[in-house]
Design a protein around this motif. Structure first.
Motif, PDB file in Angstrom:
ATOM      1  N   TRP A   1       0.842  -1.207   0.000  1.00 41.83           N
ATOM      2  CA  TRP A   1       0.000   0.000   0.000  1.00 41.83           C
ATOM      3  C   TRP A   1       0.867   1.244   0.000  1.00 41.83           C
ATOM      4  O   TRP A   1       1.938   1.266   0.606  1.00 41.83           O
ATOM      5  CB  TRP A   1      -0.886   0.018   1.246  1.00 41.83           C
ATOM      6  CG  TRP A   1      -1.943  -1.041   1.222  1.00 41.83           C
ATOM      7  CD1 TRP A   1      -1.811  -2.338   1.635  1.00 41.83           C
ATOM      8  CD2 TRP A   1      -3.282  -0.908   0.765  1.00 41.83           C
ATOM      9  NE1 TRP A   1      -2.996  -3.019   1.443  1.00 41.83           N
ATOM     10  CE2 TRP A   1      -3.917  -2.158   0.916  1.00 41.83           C
ATOM     11  CE3 TRP A   1      -4.018   0.156   0.224  1.00 41.83           C
ATOM     12  CZ2 TRP A   1      -5.244  -2.368   0.563  1.00 41.83           C
ATOM     13  CZ3 TRP A   1      -5.336  -0.051  -0.120  1.00 41.83           C
ATOM     14  CH2 TRP A   1      -5.938  -1.314   0.037  1.00 41.83           C
ATOM     15  N   GLY A   2       0.374   2.280  -0.671  1.00 38.63           N
ATOM     16  CA  GLY A   2       1.002   3.575  -0.580  1.00 38.63           C
ATOM     17  C   GLY A   2       0.543   4.319   0.663  1.00 38.63           C
ATOM     18  O   GLY A   2      -0.286   3.822   1.436  1.00 38.63           O
ATOM     19  N   GLN A   3       1.070   5.521   0.846  1.00 36.33           N
ATOM     20  CA  GLN A   3       0.740   6.330   2.018  1.00 36.33           C
ATOM     21  C   GLN A   3      -0.534   7.148   1.830  1.00 36.33           C
ATOM     22  O   GLN A   3      -1.070   7.683   2.801  1.00 36.33           O
ATOM     23  CB  GLN A   3       1.898   7.275   2.348  1.00 36.33           C
ATOM     24  CG  GLN A   3       3.155   6.547   2.806  1.00 36.33           C
ATOM     25  CD  GLN A   3       2.902   5.747   4.062  1.00 36.33           C
ATOM     26  OE1 GLN A   3       2.429   6.263   5.065  1.00 36.33           O
ATOM     27  NE2 GLN A   3       3.213   4.460   4.021  1.00 36.33           N
ATOM     28  N   GLY A   4      -0.988   7.254   0.609  1.00 35.88           N
ATOM     29  CA  GLY A   4      -2.231   7.959   0.347  1.00 35.88           C
ATOM     30  C   GLY A   4      -2.028   9.400  -0.095  1.00 35.88           C
ATOM     31  O   GLY A   4      -1.024  10.032   0.222  1.00 35.88           O
ATOM     32  N   THR A   5      -3.005   9.904  -0.823  1.00 40.88           N
ATOM     33  CA  THR A   5      -3.031  11.307  -1.228  1.00 40.88           C
ATOM     34  C   THR A   5      -4.446  11.830  -1.028  1.00 40.88           C
ATOM     35  O   THR A   5      -5.417  11.148  -1.361  1.00 40.88           O
ATOM     36  CB  THR A   5      -2.568  11.481  -2.685  1.00 40.88           C
ATOM     37  OG1 THR A   5      -2.478  12.869  -3.004  1.00 40.88           O
ATOM     38  CG2 THR A   5      -3.494  10.800  -3.683  1.00 40.88           C
TER      39      THR A   5
END
Length: 124
Positions: free
Chosen positions: A114-118
């Motif tokens: 998973w990415g850290q989000g935007t």
């Protein structure tokens, strides 16, 4: 270990557009099913869109169908989410995810990275 970094979020008026990008750290990106999810504080992570390792078998949440388009460029190790006709209810943190499978999936538990989000905020 695949690292994912999202970009492209921001503040936009209702009816506007944004394009999210997700850059992956390794060449193995091209063999992974990918997806976009979103989350509002206090709620579960929600499926948005997914596609297979070669960009086929695209699926969308009913709430975004016809407005959002998922795509990928394996030569650039990058996943995209084109978001048009944005609505205030699209406001959320958006996450990209990768799985150790070539297939698409709508289930967050089936993703391994998973990415850290935007953050995307749509004003009315």
């Amino acid at each position: 270990q695949v690292q994912l970094v999202e970009s492209g979020g921001g503040l936009v008026q209702a009816g506007g557009s944004l394009r999210l990008s997700c850059a992956a750290s390794e060449r193995g990106f091209g063999s992974k099913g990918m997806g976009w999810f979103r989350q509002i504080p206090g709620k579960d992570r929600e499926f948005v869109a997914t596609l297979s390792w070669i960009g086929t078998n695209q699926r969308y949440a009913d709430s975004v169908k016809g407005r959002f388009t998922i795509s990928r460029d394996n030569s650039k190790n990058t996943l995209y989410l084109q978001m048009n006709s944005l609505k205030p209810e699209d406001t959320a943190a958006y996450y990209c995810a990768a799985r150790d499978s070539t297939a698409a999936s709508t289930t967050p538990q089936e993703y391994d990275y998973w990415g850290q989000g935007t953050q995307v905020t749509v004003s009315s």
